[in-house]
Scaffold this active site. Structure first.
Site, PDB file in Angstrom:
ATOM      1  CG  HIS A   1      43.579  35.240  32.137  1.00  0.00           C
ATOM      2  ND1 HIS A   1      43.297  35.245  33.483  1.00  0.00           N
ATOM      3  CD2 HIS A   1      44.836  35.721  32.002  1.00  0.00           C
ATOM      4  CE1 HIS A   1      44.337  35.731  34.126  1.00  0.00           C
ATOM      5  NE2 HIS A   1      45.295  36.029  33.253  1.00  0.00           N
TER       6      HIS A   1
ATOM      7  NE  ARG B   1      35.506  39.769  31.781  1.00  0.00           N
ATOM      8  CZ  ARG B   1      35.521  38.935  32.799  1.00  0.00           C
ATOM      9  NH1 ARG B   1      36.426  37.963  32.854  1.00  0.00           N
ATOM     10  NH2 ARG B   1      34.637  39.039  33.774  1.00  0.00           N
TER      11      ARG B   1
ATOM     12  N   PRO C   1      40.382  31.457  42.319  1.00  0.00           N
ATOM     13  CG  PRO C   1      40.379  33.689  42.982  1.00  0.00           C
ATOM     14  CD  PRO C   1      41.291  32.587  42.557  1.00  0.00           C
ATOM     15  CG  ASN C   2      34.904  33.380  42.374  1.00  0.00           C
ATOM     16  OD1 ASN C   2      34.239  32.951  43.311  1.00  0.00           O
ATOM     17  ND2 ASN C   2      35.510  34.552  42.404  1.00  0.00           N
TER      18      ASN C   2
ATOM     19  CE1 TYR D   1      35.809  33.908  33.481  1.00  0.00           C
ATOM     20  CE2 TYR D   1      33.659  34.591  34.254  1.00  0.00           C
ATOM     21  CZ  TYR D   1      35.009  34.803  34.160  1.00  0.00           C
ATOM     22  OH  TYR D   1      35.581  35.905  34.754  1.00  0.00           O
TER      23      TYR D   1
ATOM     24  CG  ASN E   1      42.274  31.118  34.958  1.00  0.00           C
ATOM     25  OD1 ASN E   1      42.310  32.185  35.553  1.00  0.00           O
ATOM     26  ND2 ASN E   1      41.323  30.822  34.087  1.00  0.00           N
TER      27      ASN E   1
ATOM     28  NE  ARG F   1      33.031  34.112  37.921  1.00  0.00           N
ATOM     29  CZ  ARG F   1      34.307  34.428  37.841  1.00  0.00           C
ATOM     30  NH1 ARG F   1      35.218  33.493  37.707  1.00  0.00           N
ATOM     31  NH2 ARG F   1      34.672  35.681  37.893  1.00  0.00           N
TER      32      ARG F   1
ATOM     33  CB  ALA G   1      39.870  38.008  41.048  1.00  0.00           C
TER      34      ALA G   1
ATOM     35  CD  GLU H   1      48.770  36.089  33.470  1.00  0.00           C
ATOM     36  OE1 GLU H   1      47.805  36.859  33.526  1.00  0.00           O
ATOM     37  OE2 GLU H   1      49.960  36.488  33.485  1.00  0.00           O
TER      38      GLU H   1
END
Length: 140
Positions: free
Chosen positions: A97, A104, A9-10, A22, A71, A17, A74, A95
């Site tokens: 990111h 964060r 998502p996103n 990012y 990735n 964004r 969330a 995985e």
């Protein structure tokens, strides 16, 4: 070799964004560079904002591809369903990111999917995907 890069998502909003976190490049701008770097590897790409679609895609390729670079956005921090799916696949999942999730918000410090994955890479911007591909090439 066939590898799927799967974004959650996103991540369709990369480049617009929160560019301070990012970056300013979209994934569509980055993917051709990655494909050119690995001409002997079939690098496919899929993005969805919907958890079930991510699971469907992993199940679709997880028994015929050589690996998945994921990735989960969330969903990383919430999805037992993604964890269970990853565990059911024949191919390894890395995985990744873009940001260092440990620098964060506290809720981002725990991943529901890490224990099901072959490895975890975070904090290297879009280069995290290249490192994920490298991990699959060396360790799959």
């Amino acid at each position: 070799m066939k590898i799927l890069i799967l974004n959650g998502p996103n991540l369709n909003l990369l480049g617009t964004r929160e560019p301070g976190i990012y970056g300013k490049s979209s994934f569509d701008e980055y993917l051709p560079q990655l494909q050119a770097r690995y001409p002997d590897v079939q690098l496919d790409y899929y993005q969805s904002n919907i958890e079930g679609e991510l699971i469907n895609k992993m199940q679709e390729v997880g028994f015929s591809y050589d690996g998945i670079v994921l990735n989960a956005g969330a969903y990383t921090h919430t999805s037992i369903a993604l964890h269970d799916c990853i565990r059911s696949l024949r191919c390894p999942v890395i995985e990744v990111h873009i940001s260092n999730v440990h620098q964060r918000e506290e809720f981002r410090h725990h991943s529901m999917i890490s224990s099901a994955c072959k490895g975890v890479i975070c904090g290297f911007g879009l280069d995290s995907y290249r490192l994920g591909v490298e991990g699959l090439l060396v360790h799959s």
